[in-house]
Design an enzyme around this catalytic site. Structure first.
Site, PDB file in Angstrom:
ATOM      1  N   ASP A  93      -9.946   7.910 -44.044  1.00 45.32           N
ATOM      2  CA  ASP A  93      -8.614   8.271 -43.688  1.00 45.32           C
ATOM      3  C   ASP A  93      -7.884   7.168 -43.099  1.00 45.32           C
ATOM      4  O   ASP A  93      -8.289   6.029 -42.667  1.00 45.32           O
ATOM      5  CB  ASP A  93      -8.454   9.364 -42.948  1.00 45.32           C
ATOM      6  CG  ASP A  93      -7.357  10.297 -43.144  1.00 45.32           C
ATOM      7  OD1 ASP A  93      -6.469   9.670 -43.580  1.00 45.32           O
ATOM      8  OD2 ASP A  93      -7.410  11.426 -42.685  1.00 45.32           O
ATOM      9  N   ASP A 138      -1.925  15.537 -49.085  1.00 45.39           N
ATOM     10  CA  ASP A 138      -2.320  16.570 -47.926  1.00 45.39           C
ATOM     11  C   ASP A 138      -1.618  18.119 -48.382  1.00 45.39           C
ATOM     12  O   ASP A 138      -1.952  18.658 -47.444  1.00 45.39           O
ATOM     13  CB  ASP A 138      -1.762  16.039 -46.628  1.00 45.39           C
ATOM     14  CG  ASP A 138      -2.723  15.235 -45.958  1.00 45.39           C
ATOM     15  OD1 ASP A 138      -3.826  15.078 -46.201  1.00 45.39           O
ATOM     16  OD2 ASP A 138      -2.443  15.029 -44.750  1.00 45.39           O
TER      17      ASP A 138
HETATM   18  C1  DGJ Z   1      -5.070  13.379 -42.939  1.00 46.11           C
HETATM   19  C2  DGJ Z   1      -5.859  13.971 -44.266  1.00 46.11           C
HETATM   20  O1  DGJ Z   1      -5.331  13.811 -45.049  1.00 46.11           O
HETATM   21  C3  DGJ Z   1      -6.435  15.281 -44.137  1.00 46.11           C
HETATM   22  O2  DGJ Z   1      -7.050  15.729 -45.266  1.00 46.11           O
HETATM   23  C4  DGJ Z   1      -7.072  15.375 -42.778  1.00 46.11           C
HETATM   24  O3  DGJ Z   1      -8.504  14.615 -42.976  1.00 46.11           O
HETATM   25  C5  DGJ Z   1      -6.397  14.868 -41.412  1.00 46.11           C
HETATM   26  N1  DGJ Z   1      -5.890  13.599 -41.816  1.00 46.11           N
HETATM   27  C6  DGJ Z   1      -7.635  14.666 -40.377  1.00 46.11           C
HETATM   28  O4  DGJ Z   1      -6.947  14.184 -39.396  1.00 46.11           O
END
Ligand code: DGJ
Length: 796
Positions: free
Chosen positions: A496, A566
């Protein structure tokens, strides 16, 4: 294939040609990029006549070269000897400033005397079967399919500086790539103010640029602007990532181009940082497309003996509209960008705990989720954020890649073993490029965070970015993550990156090199990614950047898939995934079924819709399966079984946008296909829809069937009273009893038909509910409903 006659070059893919020649001055005239200009017969003739000795290419060049015979009014003439050549009217392979071409340049340099005129002229050319790999950046490659390369070297007319332009030709997927390397053979440092990767001069005006814009959880909105004068720009100016605001993928087409017909060019960059593309016209008959590293905020000091590499640019041409272009781009990405163990392997169905628990979990709660997932046939359990250091919310812990044994007393090893015993593989989330102020790493190495001494720092998600331009930071991350990856049986990593850049600065760079920081960050990051993916070749890596904030070909050179957004709401995902589909294949886009009401939009859509949309991506679940009703658990198990059966078609088939809310994938050998129809907004009255397919083999016969979706009588609300002998109170006891004991199986659409019928006329579907009646074969097709249809070939 690449053909050469003297200084005329033809780059040929199956259905496109790229044609250029060296002018007497040494500039390179771009004569054509688009539909194929050579037939198979002409090619045979060419070979019969001795290939390079044949006159064919010279004859073709005579047809396509600009007949430039007059000095243009109010234009600069390049030189006395070449009178009346005005570079401003010439379609060129590359342009710099200062010698009369006043259009958007590909190169801008400042020499030691302050002058910024450059004039690169032909020096040599070389064709080979070996593809050059860039040293500092990722790039395309080939293994099974044949590809060729042309390297043209140019030299500045006054300075000892060279520009190598590398063209790679991938005939099977009608794709050509370009990269540029600047080499300073002189004695003085040259400042590179811009070195773009691509320049295409189109020989007419009126083209349109389509680009994809958005923001967090709302990526890939499609925008099109016609350019008949001035300039249309697609750029990520300062985010420091390829970006959810503006993805680097763009298309150039004509206003009459459609999904299935007309000229369409797809362009992308193998790069993850700030980028810039533009389509411009300067009032002449020409248009120019350029793309590369964002020049704003960039400068590179190129010392004597040094080289600077621009990222590779990718381009594909199709005469079969946006759809044809997309399928070529998908093939290119799948075969020549994505690489390694997972490239051709079916990706596992995963369960991710993020939306199920956020930071609030312990070993037992995770194991409960995993157990339900295993029962449903899911293959991989992914532990998301919160497993390390003091990470109980998003204020602390980033940088401390050590398991939190308060939450996970058996460590990662123990947890992974328990998950493996359930028959699931184990995967983990990391965010290696970041550090929280509240972390042991920051306390030990405050100098590793990107910030400007003496100035307060602006944060994003309360975190700071590690200075990846520093080798010590890169080495720390390689070491810390190698330990984590080897500490347990880890099969998958979600990588991430949750903030954009501010306060760009590196303590290791001298002031005059500070504008190199952003690009050096990516050179460093790519080194880390390369090292780790080579060290752990069987781990499936999924990129992520607060969803799709870094969805690009640079990342895909290392990680075969990327979490697309997201936003897990299926209604929004239809738009987001359709946006990605223009430039990126289905099996690069992570997509999950999540809970309702959806956590980002509070929309509630049926489980079947959530499944159908997520199936057009690297499929998984992201909710607490244990909290579903038993009927829904059965539905999930059925979805998993269905997906496994058709997974290869979803992940490796050809993708078609049938219309805005209909997708289809067709197996490469045409033996099977799956189509999705989605109801964006239902209306009363009967719409007798047809499902018109694309891509089926016209001569084959297919059996067609929909996925039947059972209907709960309660979905009709108080309408039950139009049939019930007694009054039924909505949601009352009787209503609930009826719902429990009486199940409606949902409509069945079945047919046997030729591919020609299905592609040409379509399959007439059963009617959707329109307010005037309901029967066994009525499709409940409310706003947010979806159906999948499968096509299995019965005879060829
Ligand atoms: C952002 C990601 O896109 C989510 O899926 C998740 O992993 C969160 N970060 C966790 O902090």
């Amino acid at each position: 294939m690449i053909l050469r006659k003297g200084n005329i070059f033809l780059l040929q893919t199956k259905k496109s040609s790229y044609f250029m020649q060296v002018l007497p001055t040494g500039h390179i005239e771009h004569m054509h990029y688009g539909a194929s200009i050579i037939t198979a017969n002409q090619y045979e003739e060419f070979l019969k006549n001795g290939g390079a000795e044949s006159e064919l290419l010279s004859d073709m060049a005579k047809v396509l070269a600009i007949k430039h015979k007059n000095e243009g009014g109010n234009m600069v003439v390049y030189s006395e000897e070449s009178y009346p050549l005005c570079l401003e009217v010439m379609p060129l392979e590359m342009s710099g400033f200062g010698k009369g071409d006043i259009r958007e340049p590909m190169v801008e340099l400042t020499f030691d005397n302050g002058a910024s005129t450059c004039d690169f002229l032909f020096e040599s050319a070389e064709i080979s079967d070996e593809l050059t790999a860039l040293k500092t950046l990722p790039c395309s490659y080939t293994d099974e399919e044949k590809a060729e390369q042309l390297v043209i070297t140019l030299k500045d007319s006054s300075y000892d500086i060279r520009l190598k332009m590398i063209y790679k030709v991938f005939p099977e997927c009608d794709t050509i790539t370009r990269s540029a390397i600047l080499i300073n053979n002189g004695k003085d440092t040259v400042k590179v103010d811009r070195l773009l990767s691509n320049q295409i001069d189109f020989q007419s005006m009126g083209y349109q640029l389509t680009s994809f814009h958005g923001r967090w959880a709302d990526e890939m909105g499609k925008t099109t602007s016609v350019c008949n004068g001035g300039k249309v720009v697609n750029e990520e100016l300062a985010a420091g990532e390829s970006g959810s605001r503006s993805n680097p993928f763009t298309m150039v087409s004509m206003p009459d181009t459609t999904e299935t017909a007309g000229e369409c060019y797809g362009f992308n960059l193998v790069y993850s940082g700030n980028h810039y593309s533009s389509l411009s016209t300067n009032g002449t008959f020409l248009s120019r497309f350029v793309s590369g590293i964002q020049p704003t905020g960039f400068q590179w000091a190129l010392g004597p003996g040094e080289e600077f590499e621009a990222p590779e640019a990718v381009m594909t041409y199709s005469g079969d509209g946006f759809g044809g272009m997309s399928r070529m781009m998908h093939d290119f990405v799948r075969k020549h960008i994505v690489r390694g163990y997972w490239r051709d392997r079916e990706r596992p169905i995963l369960i991710n705990n993020w939306e199920a628990t956020y930071f609030n979990f312990n070993q037992s709660s995770l194991l409960r989720i995993a157990k339900e997932a295993a029962k449903a046939g899911v293959e991989l359990f992914v532990l998301d954020d919160g497993w390390f250091g003091a990470r109980n919310d998003d204020h602390a812990g980033l940088g401390d890649w050590v398991v939190n044994t308060k939450k996970l007393p058996d460590g990662l090893k123990g947890l992974a073993e328990k998950i493996n015993e359930m028959g699931l593989k184990f995967g983990l989330w990391v965010e290696p490029e970041m550090v929280n102020k509240d972390s042991d790493l920051f306390r030990a190495h405050p100098e590793w965070a990107v910030r400007i001494p003496g100035r307060s720092h602006s944060v994003g998600r309360t975190q700071m970015i590690l200075d990846m331009s520093r080798t010590d930071v890169q080495d720390y991350i390689i070491d810390a993550l190698s330990k984590v990856f080897s500490s347990a049986n880890i099969s998958y990593i979600k990588w991430d990156m949750n903030r954009i850049f501010s306060d760009r600065y590196s303590l290791e760079l001298p002031a005059e090199r500070m504008k190199e920081f952003q690009h050096r960050y990516y050179i460093g990051l790519y080194r880390v990614m390369r090292t780790l993916t080579e060290k752990f070749p069987q781990i499936l890596f999924e990129g992520c950047s607060a969803g799709g904030n870094r969805f690009d070909l640079g990342i895909l050179c290392f990680f075969p898939q990327i979490w697309a957004s997201d936003d897990t709401d299926a209604v929004c995902r239809m738009d987001i995934q359709r946006g990605y589909s223009y430039g990126y294949p289905v099996n690069t886009q992570g997509a999950h079924v999540s809970a309702v009401p959806n956590h980002q939009t509070l929309h509630t859509v049926p489980l079947e819709t959530r499944f159908s949309v997520a199936a057009f991506g690297c499929f998984g679940y992201e909710l607490n399966l244990g909290e579903l009703a038993d009927t829904q658990k059965k539905q999930v198990a059925d979805q998993v079984e269905f997906y496994k059966k058709w997974r290869k078609v979803f992940q490796f088939g050809d993708f078609y946008r049938l219309d805005k809310y209909r997708f289809m994938v067709v197996a490469k050998d045409k033996s099977a296909a799956v189509a999705l129809i989605f109801q964006k907004e239902s209306r009363p009255n009967n719409d007798y829809l047809a499902l018109k397919t694309m891509g089926l083999d016209e001569g084959s016969i297919y059996e067609v069937a929909n996925r039947q979706v059972a209907v709960n009588v309660k979905e009709f609300g108080s309408l039950i009273n139009t049939m019930a002998p007694i009054h039924v109170k909505q949601n009352g006891v009787i209503h609930n009893i009826i719902a429990r004991h009486y199940k409606m199986s949902g409509e069945k659409d079945e047919a046997v038909a030729t591919g020609a019928m299905l592609n040409g006329c379509g399959l007439r579907l059963n009617p959707d509910y329109g307010g005037t009646g309901y029967g066994e074969d009525t499709r409940m097709f409310r706003t947010g409903d979806a159906r999948l249809y499968v096509f299995a070939r019965v005879t060829e």
